[in-house]
Design a protein around this motif. Sequence first.
Motif: not given
Length: 68
Positions: A46-61
Amino acid sequence: MAKVSPGEFVNQVRTEGSKIVWPTGRETIMTAVMVVIMTSLLGIFFFGIDTFFGAIVQWLLGFAAGQA
């Protein structure tokens, strides 16, 4: 439900308690080790999934801020 005396209740509790099959010390330790391993693996997952989706959100922002 039938009412029983306190003494009879204690006897019934002792009788039911004697039917319990307790795990051995080895079984308890093995179960505890498996719980620690599985929770650690799930935590890492879940840490890996959270990091992955966090990176995607940061990229989109960042992408959206650059387009404004």
